[in-house]
Design a protein around this motif. Structure first.
Motif, PDB file in Angstrom:
ATOM      1  N   ASN A 409       1.121  -1.166   0.046  1.00 48.05           N
ATOM      2  CA  ASN A 409      -0.136  -0.152  -0.031  1.00 48.05           C
ATOM      3  C   ASN A 409       0.766   1.124   0.086  1.00 48.05           C
ATOM      4  O   ASN A 409       0.665   2.240  -0.877  1.00 48.05           O
ATOM      5  CB  ASN A 409      -0.966  -0.056   1.323  1.00 48.05           C
ATOM      6  CG  ASN A 409      -2.125  -0.914   1.175  1.00 48.05           C
ATOM      7  OD1 ASN A 409      -2.354  -1.525  -0.031  1.00 48.05           O
ATOM      8  ND2 ASN A 409      -2.857  -1.085   2.225  1.00 48.05           N
ATOM      9  N   ASN A 410       1.975   1.412   0.726  1.00 48.23           N
ATOM     10  CA  ASN A 410       2.809   2.476   0.607  1.00 48.23           C
ATOM     11  C   ASN A 410       3.758   2.732  -0.313  1.00 48.23           C
ATOM     12  O   ASN A 410       3.822   3.807  -0.830  1.00 48.23           O
ATOM     13  CB  ASN A 410       3.766   2.175   1.982  1.00 48.23           C
ATOM     14  CG  ASN A 410       2.815   2.692   3.271  1.00 48.23           C
ATOM     15  OD1 ASN A 410       2.374   3.549   3.590  1.00 48.23           O
ATOM     16  ND2 ASN A 410       3.316   1.744   4.311  1.00 48.23           N
ATOM     17  N   TYR A 411       3.923   1.558  -0.939  1.00 43.73           N
ATOM     18  CA  TYR A 411       4.492   1.615  -2.322  1.00 43.73           C
ATOM     19  C   TYR A 411       3.655   2.338  -3.409  1.00 43.73           C
ATOM     20  O   TYR A 411       3.948   3.285  -3.850  1.00 43.73           O
ATOM     21  CB  TYR A 411       5.095   0.342  -2.735  1.00 43.73           C
ATOM     22  CG  TYR A 411       6.073   0.281  -3.896  1.00 43.73           C
ATOM     23  CD1 TYR A 411       7.585   0.270  -3.812  1.00 43.73           C
ATOM     24  CD2 TYR A 411       5.460   0.439  -5.300  1.00 43.73           C
ATOM     25  CE1 TYR A 411       8.425   0.362  -4.818  1.00 43.73           C
ATOM     26  CE2 TYR A 411       6.219   0.396  -6.374  1.00 43.73           C
ATOM     27  CZ  TYR A 411       7.824   0.440  -6.014  1.00 43.73           C
ATOM     28  OH  TYR A 411       8.608   0.335  -7.320  1.00 43.73           O
ATOM     29  N   LYS A 412       2.354   1.600  -3.509  1.00 42.85           N
ATOM     30  CA  LYS A 412       1.488   2.417  -4.310  1.00 42.85           C
ATOM     31  C   LYS A 412       1.192   3.790  -3.990  1.00 42.85           C
ATOM     32  O   LYS A 412       1.199   4.726  -5.028  1.00 42.85           O
ATOM     33  CB  LYS A 412       0.270   1.756  -4.230  1.00 42.85           C
ATOM     34  CG  LYS A 412      -0.081   0.208  -4.817  1.00 42.85           C
ATOM     35  CD  LYS A 412      -1.103  -0.331  -4.736  1.00 42.85           C
ATOM     36  CE  LYS A 412      -1.214  -1.779  -5.478  1.00 42.85           C
ATOM     37  NZ  LYS A 412      -2.582  -2.375  -5.290  1.00 42.85           N
ATOM     38  N   LYS A 413       1.280   4.400  -2.866  1.00 45.17           N
ATOM     39  CA  LYS A 413       1.071   5.783  -2.463  1.00 45.17           C
ATOM     40  C   LYS A 413       2.484   6.480  -2.579  1.00 45.17           C
ATOM     41  O   LYS A 413       2.470   7.533  -2.082  1.00 45.17           O
ATOM     42  CB  LYS A 413       0.562   5.554  -0.869  1.00 45.17           C
ATOM     43  CG  LYS A 413      -0.853   5.132  -0.797  1.00 45.17           C
ATOM     44  CD  LYS A 413      -1.321   5.143   0.593  1.00 45.17           C
ATOM     45  CE  LYS A 413      -1.688   6.652   0.922  1.00 45.17           C
ATOM     46  NZ  LYS A 413      -1.812   6.778   2.559  1.00 45.17           N
ATOM     47  N   LYS A 414       3.460   5.817  -2.967  1.00 48.71           N
ATOM     48  CA  LYS A 414       4.850   6.372  -3.268  1.00 48.71           C
ATOM     49  C   LYS A 414       5.423   7.046  -1.748  1.00 48.71           C
ATOM     50  O   LYS A 414       6.376   7.853  -1.926  1.00 48.71           O
ATOM     51  CB  LYS A 414       4.557   7.578  -4.150  1.00 48.71           C
ATOM     52  CG  LYS A 414       4.271   7.230  -5.426  1.00 48.71           C
ATOM     53  CD  LYS A 414       4.478   8.194  -6.569  1.00 48.71           C
ATOM     54  CE  LYS A 414       3.818   7.904  -7.921  1.00 48.71           C
ATOM     55  NZ  LYS A 414       4.518   6.750  -8.460  1.00 48.71           N
ATOM     56  N   ASP A 415       4.903   6.425  -0.766  1.00 53.00           N
ATOM     57  CA  ASP A 415       5.781   6.326   0.573  1.00 53.00           C
ATOM     58  C   ASP A 415       6.811   5.359   0.638  1.00 53.00           C
ATOM     59  O   ASP A 415       6.670   4.538   1.320  1.00 53.00           O
ATOM     60  CB  ASP A 415       4.525   6.463   1.687  1.00 53.00           C
ATOM     61  CG  ASP A 415       5.249   6.817   2.992  1.00 53.00           C
ATOM     62  OD1 ASP A 415       6.445   6.769   3.174  1.00 53.00           O
ATOM     63  OD2 ASP A 415       4.417   7.112   4.050  1.00 53.00           O
ATOM     64  N   PHE A 416       7.876   5.549   0.104  1.00 51.59           N
ATOM     65  CA  PHE A 416       8.668   4.444   0.140  1.00 51.59           C
ATOM     66  C   PHE A 416       9.550   4.269   1.462  1.00 51.59           C
ATOM     67  O   PHE A 416      10.055   3.113   1.593  1.00 51.59           O
ATOM     68  CB  PHE A 416       9.784   4.733  -1.166  1.00 51.59           C
ATOM     69  CG  PHE A 416       9.273   4.734  -2.510  1.00 51.59           C
ATOM     70  CD1 PHE A 416       8.630   3.845  -2.971  1.00 51.59           C
ATOM     71  CD2 PHE A 416       9.226   6.033  -3.242  1.00 51.59           C
ATOM     72  CE1 PHE A 416       7.837   3.907  -4.510  1.00 51.59           C
ATOM     73  CE2 PHE A 416       8.579   6.264  -4.254  1.00 51.59           C
ATOM     74  CZ  PHE A 416       7.686   5.105  -4.881  1.00 51.59           C
TER      75      PHE A 416
END
Length: 553
Positions: A409-416
């Motif tokens: 989910n965080n990857y999709k939200k670009k919160d790497f």
């Protein structure tokens, strides 16, 4: 009635006279005095006649007494000694019989009758090796003797000399004229050939027996089981369908239907599995509840979720406990993405579950919330997805898939950064390394997005140490080498990625890019492969067009 009594009295009188005469002969034989010639009151012919008569009348004790006394004085009389050996055998005095047989065979090594008695004695004494030696001699010198052949085959079988046993049983089968006996031998041959894994010979033996008894249930059943053993399911099914034309007893009928259903399931022919499961419901002794439960499962396999769920709902109402069937019903709801209904079923089970059952339900509730969260994530409903993942931790906080899906989910939200934190937690909880490859791959991708190339390389190195044939990992390593202008290692990585996954289209495309500078024909070939897999791949289209155009200049 009076006539019958008179006949019985006469017969008894004759037997008594005979016995008196024999005893008198023995006394004369024992009691003489003086010269040797005077002592022998019975001639050689008379003594042989007497022991033969006594043996035929099963007077084995008298044979032993008379023959022993005679042989004390005339030890060279082989025929009398043979009768003595046979009398000892019939009287179960095997050691004495063996001694007499061995004495005879010193004088007459080719006496087959004596060897047979000797071999039989060894069998009774369980001296199997010695028995086999005698019967091998007998077989070599009388190959058409059915009894000798059968006994030798049995001896080989008892001592696990299976190939020898098979060979002799085949000889026996050719000697037999009675169909019943031939059929029995073929049954034995089939079993022996199965034991030595000579399945073609086993099939042949079963078929020869079925040539005599085509409707023999036991043989057809064993034949079916052999087909199943070698995974020839179509012929096994064909045999079972044939059996349905003549099998009538409940026990075997039940076995035929149950086996048919299992084979259709194994063959993934769920329509047929349902058809014969419904027929199985009418067979006495079938587990009606289980069969209906299975029918529900087959409907679900066919994506007929509504029908499967309807059956499971009925079964859940019928069952007093219903734990297993309720679990299946909940799973069916999950397949249909009716997560709330599944949650209600699990919640009801928790209210009355034993501690062991509650542990199972808690794990399943965790899985339910993870699947629910993934579904929300695919719809880009990240808040709901995070909430369901949080709920999952209430039931199994150590499940690494919770944190992996948080990372996704965080990857999709670009919160790497948050992605890296979550995936490291997933790696920590993945104690059995069940998902290690997947987690390390995501970790490398997150670090790549953050520009942490050293951490990216470390993640990929760890991945390929653990799984050196991972195509996605090899592909990403190839990209890393390409960025460093290390063409040789990049080419090698892309090639290996394609080797382990020929459908990995990005690896083919990037390898083609490398080939443009030194192998244009190979580059064209790869671009064409890429476009065969995906005709909409615009970059490959343009690259191929550029190469083709430049060929003219």
């Amino acid at each position: 009635m009076a006539d019958t009594n008179i006949i019985i009295i006469i017969v008894a009188f004759v037997v008594a006279i005979g016995a008196i005469y024999i005893l008198y002969s023995i006394i004369l034989f024992q009691g003489g005095s003086g010269k040797k010639g005077d002592e022998l009151q019975l001639s050689t012919k008379n003594i042989l006649d007497q022991v033969e008569v006594l043996f035929d009348k099963k007077e084995y004790a008298l044979v032993q007494l008379l023959a022993t006394k005679y042989l004390d004085r005339v030890p060279s009389h082989i025929d009398v000694r043979i009768y003595l050996a046979k009398a000892y055998f019939e009287d179960r005095k095997y050691n004495q019989a063996i001694r007499q047989c061995l004495t005879v065979l010193k004088k007459r090594p080719d006496d087959l009758e004596t060897r047979k008695v000797l071999g039989s004695c060894y069998i009774r004494k369980q001296a199997t090796t010695k028995a086999i030696k005698e019967y091998e001699y007998l077989f070599e010198h009388s190959k058409n003797d059915k009894d000798i052949t059968r006994t030798l085959a049995e001896l080989y079988r008892e001592t696990d000399q299976l190939y020898s046993s098979i060979s002799i049983y085949e000889v026996l089968s050719d000697l037999l004229d009675i169909e019943d006996e031939v059929a029995d031998v073929q049954s034995i041959l089939a079993e022996l050939n199965e034991q030595v894994k000579d399945y073609p010979a086993a099939f042949e033996a079963y078929k020869r027996r079925l040539g005599i008894y085509p409707n023999d249930v036991d043989t057809n059943r064993k034949l079916t089981e052999l087909y199943i053993k070698i995974k020839n399911y179509p012929v096994a099914i064909e045999t079972l369908l044939y059996m349905l034309t003549f099998v009538t007893d409940g026990k075997n009928l039940l076995w035929v239907y149950e086996t048919l259903v299992s084979l259709y399931v194994e063959s993934e022919d769920y329509e047929k599995a349902i058809e014969y499961s419904e027929k199985l419901l009418d067979i006495q002794g079938s587990d009606k509840f289980k069969v209906r439960n299975d029918i529900a499962a087959y409907n679900i396999k066919l994506n007929r979720l509504g029908e499967g769920i309807a059956i499971l709902e009925d079964l859940a109402m019928m069952s007093q406990n219903g734990f297993d069937v309720t679990l299946e019903l909940a799973d069916a709801y999950i397949h249909q993405k009716e997560y709330q209904k599944a949650l209600e079923r699990y919640t009801l089970l928790l209210d009355k579950a034993t501690p062991r059952e509650a542990k199972t339900v808690n794990l399943l509730l965790c899985e339910l919330y993870i699947k629910w969260a993934v579904d929300m994530s695919e719809q880009n409903k990240f808040d709901e997805s995070f909430e369901y993942l949080k709920n999952a931790t209430q039931y199994n906080t150590l499940n690494p898939e919770i944190y992996y899906n948080v990372a996704k989910n965080n990857y999709k939200k670009k919160d790497f950064t948050a992605c890296v934190e979550a995936i490291n937690k997933a790696l920590e909880y993945d104690k059995q390394n069940e998902y290690k490859s997947k987690y390390l791959l995501m970790l490398s991708e997150a670090h790549h997005q953050l520009g942490n190339f050293f951490e990216e390389k470390k993640a990929l190195t760890d991945l390929l140490k653990y799984d050196d044939k991972n195509p996605e990992g090899l592909y990403r390593v190839g990209l890393m080498y390409t960025a460093q202008h290390d063409i040789k290692n990049a080419e090698d990585a892309f090639k290996r990625a394609i080797l382990y996954n020929p459908e990995l289209i990005q690896a083919k495309y990037n390898l083609a890019l490398l080939y443009e500078s030194n192998n244009r024909d190979k580059a064209k070939e790869l671009y064409m492969e890429v476009l065969e897999q995906d005709p909409t791949f615009e970059e490959a289209k343009n690259a191929l067009a550029d190469l083709s155009t430049s060929d003219f200049f």
